[in-house]
Design a protein around this motif. Structure first.
Motif, PDB file in Angstrom:
ATOM      1  N   UNK A  28       0.808  -1.213   0.000  1.00 22.31           N
ATOM      2  CA  UNK A  28       0.000   0.000   0.000  1.00 22.31           C
ATOM      3  C   UNK A  28       0.843   1.265   0.000  1.00 22.31           C
ATOM      4  N   UNK A  29       1.839   1.297   0.872  1.00 19.21           N
ATOM      5  CA  UNK A  29       2.706   2.463   1.017  1.00 19.21           C
ATOM      6  C   UNK A  29       3.975   2.019   1.743  1.00 19.21           C
ATOM      7  N   UNK A  30       5.084   2.708   1.541  1.00 16.28           N
ATOM      8  CA  UNK A  30       6.330   2.291   2.197  1.00 16.28           C
ATOM      9  C   UNK A  30       6.253   2.283   3.732  1.00 16.28           C
ATOM     10  N   UNK A  31       5.285   2.959   4.331  1.00 15.15           N
ATOM     11  CA  UNK A  31       5.201   3.028   5.780  1.00 15.15           C
ATOM     12  C   UNK A  31       4.360   1.954   6.443  1.00 15.15           C
ATOM     13  N   UNK A  32       3.785   1.048   5.644  1.00 19.24           N
ATOM     14  CA  UNK A  32       2.922   0.011   6.214  1.00 19.24           C
ATOM     15  C   UNK A  32       3.438  -1.369   5.830  1.00 19.24           C
ATOM     16  N   UNK A  46       2.857  -0.360  11.459  1.00 20.58           N
ATOM     17  CA  UNK A  46       3.126   0.999  10.988  1.00 20.58           C
ATOM     18  C   UNK A  46       4.586   1.339  11.235  1.00 20.58           C
ATOM     19  N   UNK A  47       5.298   1.664  10.173  1.00 23.50           N
ATOM     20  CA  UNK A  47       6.730   1.957  10.281  1.00 23.50           C
ATOM     21  C   UNK A  47       7.012   3.432  10.575  1.00 23.50           C
ATOM     22  N   UNK A  48       6.081   4.117  11.211  1.00 31.06           N
ATOM     23  CA  UNK A  48       6.256   5.519  11.580  1.00 31.06           C
ATOM     24  C   UNK A  48       6.808   5.568  13.005  1.00 31.06           C
ATOM     25  N   UNK A  49       8.032   6.078  13.200  1.00 35.40           N
ATOM     26  CA  UNK A  49       8.630   6.078  14.539  1.00 35.40           C
ATOM     27  C   UNK A  49       7.843   6.924  15.546  1.00 35.40           C
ATOM     28  N   UNK A  50       6.982   7.816  15.070  1.00 39.58           N
ATOM     29  CA  UNK A  50       6.172   8.639  15.965  1.00 39.58           C
ATOM     30  C   UNK A  50       4.805   8.037  16.240  1.00 39.58           C
ATOM     31  N   UNK A  51       4.480   6.930  15.586  1.00 45.27           N
ATOM     32  CA  UNK A  51       3.166   6.310  15.734  1.00 45.27           C
ATOM     33  C   UNK A  51       3.331   4.794  15.646  1.00 45.27           C
ATOM     34  N   UNK A  52       3.952   4.216  16.645  1.00 43.04           N
ATOM     35  CA  UNK A  52       4.314   2.795  16.624  1.00 43.04           C
ATOM     36  C   UNK A  52       3.127   1.932  17.038  1.00 43.04           C
ATOM     37  N   UNK A  53       2.345   1.548  16.048  1.00 39.91           N
ATOM     38  CA  UNK A  53       1.174   0.719  16.305  1.00 39.91           C
ATOM     39  C   UNK A  53       1.193  -0.509  15.417  1.00 39.91           C
TER      40      UNK A  53
END
Length: 122
Positions: A28-32, A46-53
């Protein structure tokens, strides 16, 4: 980036990869980081370091109980809010809870697959 968030996500990834016939990638996107069985999604990290879920499939009644029981479990991000939950680091979010959530999600998806596509059926 929190150590607790890293552990949560690492635990989820390890639990998913220990299950039969799992593959993952970034469709879907590089962050998922999306984990699938027979082409069906059961885990999103989720590969977002500010939203680790992580987001997993869950029976609606269990989803409601989890959302009400844990401050860091919310209705699923990105997906149907009744059938998916998102878990973030926080009080009560243990490795066992994360592993169970991933395994339960996998089981929900696998049991709804056509028999010929279920893991272990050839």
């Amino acid at each position: 980036m929190s150590a607790a968030g890293d552990r949560l996500q690492d635990t989820a990834r390890q639990a998913a990869l220990a299950l039969p016939d799992v593959n993952h990638g970034y469709p879907f996107t590089p962050g998922l980081d999306v984990y699938k069985v027979a082409g069906k999604v059961f885990l999103i990290v989720t590969d977002d370091p500010d939203d680790q879920i992580i987001t997993v499939k869950c029976e609606p009644e269990h989803a409601r109980a989890h959302v009400h029981g844990y401050a860091s479990i919310t209705p699923g991000r990105y997906l149907d809010k009744r059938h998916w939950i998102s878990l973030g680091p926080g009080p009560g979010i243990t490795e066992r809870l994360v592993t169970d959530a991933v395994e339960d999600s996998y089981d929900l998806v696998a049991e709804r697959l056509p028999r010929r596509d279920r893991p272990g059926v050839r």
